[in-house]
Design a protein around this motif. Structure first.
Motif, PDB file in Angstrom:
ATOM      1  N   ASP A  92       0.817  -1.208   0.000  1.00 35.08           N
ATOM      2  CA  ASP A  92       0.000   0.000   0.000  1.00 35.08           C
ATOM      3  C   ASP A  92       0.855   1.264   0.000  1.00 35.08           C
ATOM      4  OD1 ASP A  92      -2.350  -1.448   0.039  1.00 35.08           O
ATOM      5  OD2 ASP A  92      -2.475  -1.471   2.225  1.00 35.08           O
ATOM      6  N   HIS A  93       1.977   1.229   0.704  1.00 35.79           N
ATOM      7  CA  HIS A  93       2.798   2.430   0.848  1.00 35.79           C
ATOM      8  C   HIS A  93       3.828   2.583  -0.266  1.00 35.79           C
ATOM      9  CE1 HIS A  93       4.866   5.745   2.782  1.00 35.79           C
ATOM     10  NE2 HIS A  93       6.004   5.093   2.671  1.00 35.79           N
ATOM     11  N   TYR A  94       4.553   1.530  -0.578  1.00 31.51           N
ATOM     12  CA  TYR A  94       5.660   1.637  -1.526  1.00 31.51           C
ATOM     13  C   TYR A  94       5.259   1.337  -2.979  1.00 31.51           C
ATOM     14  CZ  TYR A  94       8.787   1.918   2.472  1.00 31.51           C
ATOM     15  OH  TYR A  94       9.411   2.309   3.631  1.00 31.51           O
ATOM     16  N   GLY A  95       4.059   0.826  -3.157  1.00 25.22           N
ATOM     17  CA  GLY A  95       3.610   0.479  -4.500  1.00 25.22           C
ATOM     18  C   GLY A  95       3.320  -1.002  -4.577  1.00 25.22           C
ATOM     19  N   ARG A  96       2.100  -1.339  -4.977  1.00 26.87           N
ATOM     20  CA  ARG A  96       1.698  -2.742  -4.969  1.00 26.87           C
ATOM     21  C   ARG A  96       2.451  -3.549  -6.019  1.00 26.87           C
ATOM     22  NH1 ARG A  96      -3.257   0.324  -4.446  1.00 26.87           N
ATOM     23  NH2 ARG A  96      -3.812   0.327  -2.236  1.00 26.87           N
ATOM     24  N   ARG A  97       2.647  -2.964  -7.189  1.00 27.50           N
ATOM     25  CA  ARG A  97       3.393  -3.686  -8.219  1.00 27.50           C
ATOM     26  C   ARG A  97       4.828  -3.909  -7.775  1.00 27.50           C
ATOM     27  NH1 ARG A  97       4.587  -0.739 -13.790  1.00 27.50           N
ATOM     28  NH2 ARG A  97       6.049   0.305 -12.378  1.00 27.50           N
ATOM     29  N   LYS A  98       5.439  -2.898  -7.203  1.00 24.00           N
ATOM     30  CA  LYS A  98       6.833  -3.014  -6.780  1.00 24.00           C
ATOM     31  C   LYS A  98       7.005  -4.126  -5.752  1.00 24.00           C
ATOM     32  CE  LYS A  98       9.126   0.744  -6.007  1.00 24.00           C
ATOM     33  NZ  LYS A  98       9.564   2.017  -5.383  1.00 24.00           N
ATOM     34  N   ILE A  99       6.162  -4.135  -4.724  1.00 23.14           N
ATOM     35  CA  ILE A  99       6.287  -5.151  -3.676  1.00 23.14           C
ATOM     36  C   ILE A  99       5.930  -6.530  -4.227  1.00 23.14           C
ATOM     37  CG2 ILE A  99       5.419  -5.903  -1.435  1.00 23.14           C
ATOM     38  CD1 ILE A  99       7.324  -3.490  -1.363  1.00 23.14           C
TER      39      ILE A  99
ATOM     40  N   ALA B  70      -4.404  -7.417  -4.326  1.00 24.56           N
ATOM     41  CA  ALA B  70      -4.450  -5.954  -4.283  1.00 24.56           C
ATOM     42  C   ALA B  70      -4.262  -5.350  -5.671  1.00 24.56           C
ATOM     43  CB  ALA B  70      -3.380  -5.426  -3.325  1.00 24.56           C
ATOM     44  N   LEU B  71      -3.417  -5.969  -6.491  1.00 24.63           N
ATOM     45  CA  LEU B  71      -3.230  -5.486  -7.864  1.00 24.63           C
ATOM     46  C   LEU B  71      -4.520  -5.631  -8.676  1.00 24.63           C
ATOM     47  CD1 LEU B  71       0.330  -6.788  -8.819  1.00 24.63           C
ATOM     48  CD2 LEU B  71      -0.376  -4.420  -8.463  1.00 24.63           C
TER      49      LEU B  71
ATOM     50  N   ILE C 244       6.292  -9.553 -17.019  1.00 27.55           N
ATOM     51  CA  ILE C 244       4.935  -9.183 -17.403  1.00 27.55           C
ATOM     52  C   ILE C 244       4.390  -8.127 -16.452  1.00 27.55           C
ATOM     53  CG2 ILE C 244       2.563 -10.016 -17.626  1.00 27.55           C
ATOM     54  CD1 ILE C 244       3.664 -12.694 -18.515  1.00 27.55           C
ATOM     55  N   ALA C 245       4.642  -8.306 -15.162  1.00 27.22           N
ATOM     56  CA  ALA C 245       4.169  -7.345 -14.171  1.00 27.22           C
ATOM     57  C   ALA C 245       4.792  -5.976 -14.400  1.00 27.22           C
ATOM     58  CB  ALA C 245       4.471  -7.857 -12.766  1.00 27.22           C
ATOM     59  N   VAL C 246       6.092  -5.934 -14.637  1.00 29.02           N
ATOM     60  CA  VAL C 246       6.787  -4.661 -14.839  1.00 29.02           C
ATOM     61  C   VAL C 246       6.273  -3.948 -16.087  1.00 29.02           C
ATOM     62  CG1 VAL C 246       9.025  -3.624 -15.358  1.00 29.02           C
ATOM     63  CG2 VAL C 246       8.845  -5.395 -13.593  1.00 29.02           C
TER      64      VAL C 246
ATOM     65  N   GLU D 150       1.240   0.775 -11.681  1.00 32.33           N
ATOM     66  CA  GLU D 150       1.591   0.919 -10.273  1.00 32.33           C
ATOM     67  C   GLU D 150       0.445   1.598  -9.536  1.00 32.33           C
ATOM     68  OE1 GLU D 150       2.744  -0.154  -7.638  1.00 32.33           O
ATOM     69  OE2 GLU D 150       4.881   0.167  -8.011  1.00 32.33           O
ATOM     70  N   SER D 151       0.257   1.236  -8.297  1.00 29.45           N
ATOM     71  CA  SER D 151      -0.793   1.841  -7.480  1.00 29.45           C
ATOM     72  C   SER D 151      -0.351   1.856  -6.036  1.00 29.45           C
ATOM     73  CB  SER D 151      -2.109   1.063  -7.624  1.00 29.45           C
ATOM     74  OG  SER D 151      -1.954  -0.262  -7.139  1.00 29.45           O
ATOM     75  N   MET D 152      -0.847   2.849  -5.316  1.00 28.57           N
ATOM     76  CA  MET D 152      -0.558   2.986  -3.890  1.00 28.57           C
ATOM     77  C   MET D 152      -1.837   3.419  -3.181  1.00 28.57           C
ATOM     78  SD  MET D 152       3.046   5.053  -3.890  1.00 28.57           S
ATOM     79  CE  MET D 152       4.420   4.556  -4.926  1.00 28.57           C
ATOM     80  N   ASP D 153      -1.800   3.360  -1.877  1.00 29.06           N
ATOM     81  CA  ASP D 153      -2.886   3.874  -1.062  1.00 29.06           C
ATOM     82  C   ASP D 153      -2.461   5.244  -0.555  1.00 29.06           C
ATOM     83  OD1 ASP D 153      -4.909   4.452   0.652  1.00 29.06           O
ATOM     84  OD2 ASP D 153      -4.821   2.589   1.776  1.00 29.06           O
TER      85      ASP D 153
END
Length: 488
Positions: free
Chosen positions: A73-80, A124-125, A183-185, A190-193
Motif C-alpha cells: 500500500d505504501h511503496y507500490g503494490r506492483r513493486k512489492i 491488491a493489484l 509481465i508485471a513490470v 503501479e498503485s498505492m494507497d
C-alpha cells in the motif's frame, strides 16, 4: 486507481501475472508435503527436520502476511509484488540446491517471506487495476485459476518427485518467476494507497513471528524433554504476551486488538484455528501415510488427494450462495463435522489399502465438509466487522489459519507418539497416523460446537465475499478493501 478493462490486452496480462504469482505460493504449500519422504531419505533427515521443512515456510508467511500488504500500500503494490516474486524464486532456487536439511529449512523460511509479499499483493493489484464494473469478475477469475493451480499442485509435485527428483518441486518456480515478473513490470500499472502513512509495525510482526517460532520449536523438540525445550516454550509464551502488549499500545498496530471487540469475529477466528489445524495436520500426514504405510509412489499419493480440491473448485460458490440463504450457523457446524467424519474414515487406510474402497470415500466426505464451511467462514468474518475493516479482518483470518497449521504440524506428531524415525517404518507410522486422525477429528468437533454456540446470521447489508471460487486447502481466501485494493 486504474480503469483497465478485463477484456483488453492489458487486462489479460494483469490477470495472467497475478494468477502466476499467487499460484506459485499456493502450489508450493501443497506440493512439498508429497515430496517429504524422498527429501527425508536423500538428506538423511528425521521427522523433526521434515516438520521444519513445512513449518519454516508457514512461520514466516503467517507472521509477515499482514505486514506484506501494508508495504504494498505504501511503496507500490506492483513493486512489492515483483520483489516478492523474485524473492520467492531466489529462495526456491536455494531450496532446490540445498546440500543438507539445515540449508533447506533456512531457504524455506526465506520462501515464506517472499510468499508474504506476493500473496496479498496479487489480489491488491487486481482490485487496484481493474475498472469497477470488471473487478468482481476479475477477482473471480483470479481465485478460480488459482484454485486450478492448487489442484494441479499435488499431481505435479508427485510427478516431479518420481521423475526428475524432489529438487524440481522448488526449481520449477524459477521459470514461472522469469515469466511473471517481466509481465508485471511491463503491463501492470503501479498503485498505492494515498492514505498510507508509511509507519509499519515491524516490532509487532517480529514479536509475532518469534512467538510462533519458539512455540513451534518447543513442540517439535518436546520429545527430548530437556531444560532448553522448557525455556524455549516459556520464552515463546513471553513473546506472545509482549506481542499483545505492543499491539495494544502502538498507534498504528499491525493487528488492532479492538477488532476482537466483535464477539462474532473472535468466535469465527477460534473456529478457523480449529478447522485449519485439522486440515493442515491431515494434509501433512496423509501424504506421508499414503507413501510410507500404503506404499504408493509420490505421484499416486499426490493424485489421490485431488478430490478435496476439485470439490472445492466445483462447489464453493454454491456453498456460499446456500449460506447466504440459510445463514452461516448450520454450514459452520455441519462442515467441520463432515470433515471430522472424513478423517475418521481414514482410519481404514493402512498397508494394502484400496483407493476406491478406503481412500476415496474419506476424501469425498472431507471435501464435502470443506466445501460446506470455507465460503461461509469467510463471509462471516467479513460480516462481523465494519466494511472499512473487511480487508484487515480477512488478513487476520488468513494469518490465523496459517498459524493454526503451523502449530498442528508441530504438535500432532508429538501427540500421536511419532518418534524421530517413524516415517521410515510402515507399521509404526500407520499406528501413529490413526491416532493423529482421531485428534484431528476431535479438534474439528470442537470447532463445530463453538460455531453452533456462537455464530449468528449477519445483517443483510454486510460485506459479501468476492472470492466465490476457492481451491486452497491450507488457508481461507483473502479479501481486499474494495475502495483501495488494500489487504491490511
Amino acid at each position: 486507481m486504474s480503469d483497465v478493462r478485463l477484456a483488453s490486452p492489458q487486462g489479460k496480462w494483469i490477470l495472467l501475472t497475478t494468477v502466476l504469482g499467487s499460484s506459485m505460493a499456493m502450489v508450493d504449500s501443497t506440493v512439498v508435503n508429497v515430496a517429504l519422504p524422498r527429501i527425508g531419505r536423500d538428506l538423511d533427515a528425521d521427522l523433526a527436520a521434515l516438520q521444519w521443512t513445512v513449518n519454516a515456510y508457514m512461520l514466516t508467511l503467517a507472521g509477515l502476511i499482514l505486514l506484506g500488504g501494508s508495504l504494498g500500500d505504501h511503496y507500490g503494490r506492483r513493486k512489492i509484488f515483483v520483489i516478492g516474486v523474485v524473492w520467492f524464486a531466489t529462495a526456491s532456487l536455494l531450496c532446490g540446491l540445498a546440500p543438507n536439511v539445515g540449508v533447506l529449512v533456512a531457504a524455506r523460511a526465506l520462501q515464506g517471506i517472499g510468499g508474504a509479499l506476493l500473496t496479498p499483493g496479487s489480489l491488491a493489484l487486481i482490485q487496484a487495476s481493474f475498472h469497477p464494473d470488471d473487478r468482481a469478475r476479475a477477482v473471480g477469475l483470479w481465485s478460480g485459476f488459482g484454485g486450478v493451480g492448487a489442484a494441479v499442485g499435488p499431481f505435479l509435485g508427485g510427478w516431479l518427485v518420481d521423475g526428475p527428483g524432489w529438487r524440481w518441486v522448488f526449481l520449477i518456480n524459477v521459470p514461472l518467476a522469469l515469466l511473471c515478473a517481466p509481465i508485471a513490470v511491463r503491463h501492470v500499472p503501479e498503485s498505492m494507497d494515498g492514505r498510507s502513512h508509511g509507519r509499519f509495525d515491524v516490532l509487532g510482526a517480529a514479536l509475532g513471528a518469534i512467538a510462533l517460532a519458539l512455540v513451534t520449536y518447543a513442540l517439535i523438540e518436546a520429545r527430548e524433554g530437556s531444560v532448553v525445550v522448557v525455556l524455549t516454550a516459556v520464552a515463546g509464551v513471553a513473546a506472545g504476551v509482549a506481542f499483545v502488549l505492543v499491539e495494544r499500545r502502538r498507534p498504528d498496530p499491525m493487528m488492532p486488538l479492538d477488532i476482537f471487540g466483535s464477539r462474532q469475529f473472535t468466535a469465527v477466528n477460534v473456529v478457523t484455528l480449529c478447522v485449519y489445524a485439522g486440515f493442515s495436520g491431515f494434509f501433512f500426514l496423509a501424504a506421508l501415510e499414503l507413501q510410507v504405510a500404503v506404499g504408493w509412489s509420490a505421484l499416486a499419493a499426490g493424485t489421490a488427494l485431488l478430490p478435496t480440491t476439485i470439490l472445492m473448485l466445483l462447489l464453493s460458490a454454491r456453498s456460499g450462495a446456500l449460506a447466504d440463504r440459510i445463514g452461516p450457523r448450520i454450514p459452520l457446524t455441519v462442515g467441520p463435522l463432515l470433515c471430522g467424519a472424513g478423517m475418521l474414515l481414514m482410519l481404514r487406510v493402512g498397508p494394502g489399502a484400496s483407493y476406491l474402497a478406503d481412500v476415496l470415500p474419506a476424501l469425498l466426505v472431507l471435501g464435502l465438509g470443506m466445501v460446506t464451511l470455507v465460503a461461509p467462514l469467510t463471509a462471516t468474518v467479513l460480516a462481523s466487522v465494519d466494511v472499512a475493516r473487511a480487508g484487515l479482518a480477512s488478513g487476520i483470518n488468513n494469518a490465523a489459519a496459517r498459524a493454526a497449521g503451523l502449530i498442528a504440524v508441530a504438535a500432532l506428531p508429538l501427540l500421536a507418539g511419532m518418534g524421530p524415525e517413524a516415517y521410515r517404518s510402515a507399521n509404526a507410522f500407520d499406528d501413529a497416523f490413526h491416532t493423529a486422525m482421531l485428534l484431528c477429528a476431535g479438534i474439528l468437533a470442537v470447532g463445530a460446537v463453538i460455531a453452533f454456540a456462537t455464530v449468528r446470521r449477519p445483517p443483510p447489508d454486510c460485506r459479501r465475499p468476492e472470492c466465490r471460487t476457492h481451491g486452497n486447502v491450507m488457508a481461507p481466501p483473502l479479501e481486499a478493501d474494495r475502495n483501495a485494493g488494500k489487504i491490511s
